[in-house]
Design an enzyme around this catalytic site. Structure first.
Site, mmCIF file in Angstrom:
data_model
loop_
_atom_site.group_PDB
_atom_site.id
_atom_site.type_symbol
_atom_site.label_atom_id
_atom_site.label_comp_id
_atom_site.label_asym_id
_atom_site.label_seq_id
_atom_site.Cartn_x
_atom_site.Cartn_y
_atom_site.Cartn_z
ATOM 1 N N ASP A 13 0.461 -1.248 0.049
ATOM 2 C CA ASP A 13 -0.150 -0.536 0.286
ATOM 3 C C ASP A 13 0.258 1.395 0.041
ATOM 4 O O ASP A 13 0.696 2.021 0.665
ATOM 5 C CB ASP A 13 -0.683 -0.225 1.407
ATOM 6 C CG ASP A 13 -1.853 -0.901 1.056
ATOM 7 O OD1 ASP A 13 -2.339 -1.684 -0.058
ATOM 8 O OD2 ASP A 13 -2.241 -1.343 2.474
ATOM 9 N N LYS A 16 1.919 2.377 -4.759
ATOM 10 C CA LYS A 16 2.660 1.211 -6.569
ATOM 11 C C LYS A 16 1.315 1.780 -7.618
ATOM 12 O O LYS A 16 2.483 2.078 -8.508
ATOM 13 C CB LYS A 16 2.981 -0.184 -5.874
ATOM 14 C CG LYS A 16 3.865 -0.388 -4.915
ATOM 15 C CD LYS A 16 4.259 -1.864 -5.079
ATOM 16 C CE LYS A 16 2.575 -2.477 -4.316
ATOM 17 N NZ LYS A 16 1.913 -1.822 -2.950
ATOM 18 N N GLY A 40 -4.659 -4.259 -3.858
ATOM 19 C CA GLY A 40 -5.721 -3.343 -4.711
ATOM 20 C C GLY A 40 -4.807 -2.001 -4.437
ATOM 21 O O GLY A 40 -3.973 -1.819 -3.851
ATOM 22 N N HIS A 41 -3.973 -1.920 -5.612
ATOM 23 C CA HIS A 41 -3.965 -1.024 -6.055
ATOM 24 C C HIS A 41 -4.811 0.478 -6.984
ATOM 25 O O HIS A 41 -5.629 0.159 -7.248
ATOM 26 C CB HIS A 41 -3.058 -1.569 -7.361
ATOM 27 C CG HIS A 41 -1.662 -2.135 -7.122
ATOM 28 N ND1 HIS A 41 -1.331 -2.971 -8.053
ATOM 29 C CD2 HIS A 41 -1.681 -2.163 -5.881
ATOM 30 C CE1 HIS A 41 -0.098 -3.686 -6.797
ATOM 31 N NE2 HIS A 41 -0.567 -3.687 -5.578
ATOM 32 N N GLN A 225 2.145 -6.243 -3.071
ATOM 33 C CA GLN A 225 2.455 -6.459 -1.724
ATOM 34 C C GLN A 225 3.678 -5.548 -1.320
ATOM 35 O O GLN A 225 4.149 -4.196 -1.945
ATOM 36 C CB GLN A 225 2.883 -8.134 -1.844
ATOM 37 C CG GLN A 225 1.447 -8.399 -1.375
ATOM 38 C CD GLN A 225 0.835 -9.035 -2.630
ATOM 39 O OE1 GLN A 225 1.472 -9.222 -3.662
ATOM 40 N NE2 GLN A 225 -0.771 -8.089 -2.694
HETATM 41 P P1 GDP Z 1 -0.471 0.754 -3.558
HETATM 42 O O1 GDP Z 1 -1.632 -1.109 -2.911
HETATM 43 O O2 GDP Z 1 0.633 0.779 -3.491
HETATM 44 O O3 GDP Z 1 -1.153 0.669 -4.933
HETATM 45 O O4 GDP Z 1 -1.823 1.601 -2.439
HETATM 46 P P2 GDP Z 1 -3.137 1.563 -2.335
HETATM 47 O O5 GDP Z 1 -3.435 1.954 -3.429
HETATM 48 O O6 GDP Z 1 -3.711 0.510 -1.535
HETATM 49 O O7 GDP Z 1 -2.910 2.999 -1.120
HETATM 50 C C1 GDP Z 1 -2.550 4.232 -0.994
HETATM 51 C C2 GDP Z 1 -3.427 5.613 -1.120
HETATM 52 O O8 GDP Z 1 -2.752 6.448 -1.071
HETATM 53 C C3 GDP Z 1 -4.464 4.751 -2.330
HETATM 54 O O9 GDP Z 1 -5.158 5.051 -2.026
HETATM 55 C C4 GDP Z 1 -3.266 6.203 -3.343
HETATM 56 O O10 GDP Z 1 -4.501 6.911 -4.110
HETATM 57 C C5 GDP Z 1 -2.851 7.312 -1.900
HETATM 58 N N1 GDP Z 1 -1.919 7.729 -2.405
HETATM 59 C C6 GDP Z 1 -0.684 7.572 -3.425
HETATM 60 N N2 GDP Z 1 0.182 8.727 -2.926
HETATM 61 C C7 GDP Z 1 -0.533 9.625 -2.787
HETATM 62 C C8 GDP Z 1 -0.083 10.821 -2.082
HETATM 63 O O11 GDP Z 1 0.700 11.247 -2.292
HETATM 64 N N3 GDP Z 1 -0.985 11.779 -1.523
HETATM 65 C C9 GDP Z 1 -1.914 10.677 -0.925
HETATM 66 N N4 GDP Z 1 -3.022 11.721 0.010
HETATM 67 N N5 GDP Z 1 -2.461 9.973 -1.529
HETATM 68 C C10 GDP Z 1 -2.126 9.296 -2.149
HETATM 69 P P1 IMO Z 2 -0.814 -3.859 -1.999
HETATM 70 O O1 IMO Z 2 -0.517 -4.856 -3.467
HETATM 71 C C1 IMO Z 2 -1.462 -4.188 2.382
HETATM 72 C C2 IMO Z 2 -0.737 -8.235 3.368
HETATM 73 C C3 IMO Z 2 -2.149 -9.464 4.300
HETATM 74 C C4 IMO Z 2 -1.690 -10.163 5.519
HETATM 75 C C5 IMO Z 2 -0.194 -10.928 4.558
HETATM 76 C C6 IMO Z 2 -0.822 -12.371 4.572
HETATM 77 O O2 IMO Z 2 -1.535 -3.220 -2.115
HETATM 78 O O3 IMO Z 2 -0.004 -3.633 -1.594
HETATM 79 P P2 IMO Z 2 -2.386 -12.907 1.957
HETATM 80 O O4 IMO Z 2 -3.160 -12.331 1.972
HETATM 81 O O5 IMO Z 2 -1.397 -12.400 1.091
HETATM 82 O O6 IMO Z 2 -2.632 -13.850 2.240
HETATM 83 O O7 IMO Z 2 -1.570 -11.869 2.904
HETATM 84 O O8 IMO Z 2 0.239 -9.814 3.237
HETATM 85 N N1 IMO Z 2 -1.577 -8.262 2.342
HETATM 86 C C7 IMO Z 2 -1.417 -6.876 2.396
HETATM 87 N N2 IMO Z 2 -1.061 -5.520 2.734
HETATM 88 N N3 IMO Z 2 -1.222 -4.266 0.663
HETATM 89 C C8 IMO Z 2 -0.874 -5.226 0.020
HETATM 90 O O9 IMO Z 2 -0.862 -5.810 -1.631
HETATM 91 C C9 IMO Z 2 -1.114 -6.253 0.831
HETATM 92 N N4 IMO Z 2 -1.682 -8.002 -0.061
HETATM 93 C C10 IMO Z 2 -1.635 -8.442 1.103
HETATM 94 O O10 IMO Z 2 -2.498 -8.055 5.478
HETATM 95 O O11 IMO Z 2 -1.257 -9.348 6.578
HETATM 96 MG MG MG Z 3 -3.055 -1.717 -1.665
#
Ligand code: GDP
Ligand code: IMO
Ligand code: MG
Length: 429
Positions: A13, A16, A40-41, A225
């Protein structure tokens, strides 16, 4: 050399998805190499928010081909739903634009039921998985008992028989634990429907990527991840079951290392983690609440896949330094810098103290990591809203100092930061 590998430097999270979306504007192909719909991206574009789970995050660019590599585990039913929801908003998802490896493994309903069963059997010691069947699917893969995406190209009856056998075997385990069993026929039917949709997308993606790379195409490898969730390099067993790190990109796509030019580590400007396991800089109280947000904004720290509140804390440079050593980042990017505005003094964990001994890298065992006391360095914060900044010189001096100090402590350049979730909210050096 045309490959950029993008890797989460923390516990996932890191942002990415939005960084991939940015890099995709100068790429031909975006290829996911690990994980499944545990990811979840998020990509925010012109006020709309797109949450991608299996389809790579370059998909919003109509001239980019998305590849789902052999290192992934694919939930075919959920993938069809994701493709349909992208089509509903006008995206043209065709086999020319989305290519799925025939060597990826399939997440069956049995895997999902077993994930749930294992977590409930672990009680307080649970991993805190996303309950998407990820661990059991990779277990069958390494146990040489899995069903692969290429098997969707088999005779329909043979594919159905394999699915039914997988569900029957899982039912025995579920019954032993006194849990509800699955209907094998129903499970097989939904998977056969999905196979009918997905068949035209499936091919040998390493051959496809090799041809593209030798023709000079630019490929972004999208990590899911993060480094600290890696099956080998994370805080085992509180990890996922795949290899989100740099080596995983090569095996998860079947491409050679000589094509790699950049390894970009993406780190959030503070730490978050969702699920169990040690997190030395975790905070509770006012600052954690500020970092997490209330949930009113889509970028607040609540899981994109599960909605769970994320644990929050100061930036852990000990872990980042470790991520540098595991991945060999050529550069790093810091996201969510805007969230640090107005927090007062900021802290960086520059080392740990464990039983009176200083550690610059995380210890191997969780027992020691649980006892780690962060050694913090304080830096002055800034008050200004930085979400409108687009150049380094527009950032407040304190924000520039924070970025430079992280780069110095990790011995890797930080050439870009993000200051908001939208595509253009980037500051490049
Ligand atoms: P990922 O799994 O690495 O793709 O990240 P996620 O999408 O799960 O979580 C990142 C969250 O931060 C998302 O809701 C993005 O829209 C948000 N985000 C990313 N970069 C920024 C930033 O520079 N500022 C803010 N406020 N939100 C951001
Ligand atoms: P993105 O790509 C954050 C964590 C779960 C748990 C551990 C194992 O959005 O960054 P799993 O379901 O993979 O067997 O869970 O890994 N986890 C993540 N945490 N972002 C993710 O993906 C994750 N994918 C798995 O919360 O701790
Ligand atoms: Mg994510």
């Amino acid at each position: 050399m045309p490959i950029t590998i993008l890797i989460g430097a923390q516990w996932g999270d890191e942002g990415k998805g939005r960084v991939v979306d940015w890099l995709a504007s100068s790429a031909d192909i975006v290829a996911r190499y690990a994980g499944g719909d545990n990811a979840g991206h998020t990509v925010a574009l012109n006020g709309s928010v797109y949450k991608l789970h299996q389809v790579p995050s370059g998909v919003l660019h109509s001239d980019v081909v998305s590849v789902m590599g052999n290192g992934m585990v694919v939930n075919p039913v959920n993938l069809v739903r994701e493709i349909e929801s992208l089509r509903d908003i006008g995206m043209d998802i065709t086999p020319e634009r989305l290519v799925i490896s025939s060597r990826a493994h399939i997440i069956t309903p049995a895997h999902i039921a077993l994930d749930r069963a294992r977590e409930s059997a672990l009680g307080d010691a649970k991993i805190g998985t996303t309950l998407r069947g990820i661990g059991p699917a990779y277990l069958d893969k390494t146990g040489r008992a899995g069903i692969r995406t290429g098997d969707m190209l088999l005779d329909v009856e043979e594919y159905a028989e394999r699915l039914i056998a997988a569900v029957d075997a899982a039912n025995e385990t579920l019954r032993r634990q006194g849990l509800d069993t699955l209907d094998p026929q129903y499970a097989a039917e939904s998977y056969l429907d999905a196979a009918a949709v997905l068949r035209p997308f499936i091919r040998d993606t390493s051959v496809y990527l090799h041809a593209a790379l030798t023709a000079g195409k630019q490929v972004v490898c999208e990590g899911a991840q993060g480094t600290l969730l890696d099956i080998d390099h994370g805080s085992y067993p509180f990890v996922t079951s795949s290899s989100p790190t740099a080596g995983g990109a090569l095996t998860g796509l079947g491409v050679g290392p000589l094509f790699v030019e950049n390894v970009l580590g993406v780190a959030k400007a503070f730490s978050t983690r969702v699920g169990g396991g040690p997190m030395p800089t975790e905070l509770d109280g006012e600052i954690a609440t500020r970092l997490r947000g209330s949930g009113a904004n889509f970028w607040d720290e609540f899981g994109t896949t599960t909605g769970r509140p994320r644990r929050c804390g100061w930036l852990d440079v000990v872990m980042l330094r470790y991520a540098v050593s595991v991945n060999g980042f050529s550069e790093m990017m810091l996201t969510k810098m805007d969230i640090l505005s107005g927090l007062g003094d900021l802290k960086l964990a520059v080392a740990y103290e464990i039983d009176g001994v200083r550690h610059d890298y995380p210890p191997v065992t969780n027992e020691l990591l649980q006892r780690a006391q962060p050694i913090y360095e304080s830096l002055p914060g800034w008050q200004e809203d930085i979400s409108g900044c687009r150049t380094f010189s527009q950032l407040p001096a304190a924000a520039r100092d924070y970025i430079d100090r992280v780069a110095q402590l990790c011995a890797v350049p930080v050439n870009s930061v993000s200051v908001g979730p939208e595509r253009d909210q980037l500051v490049l050096r």
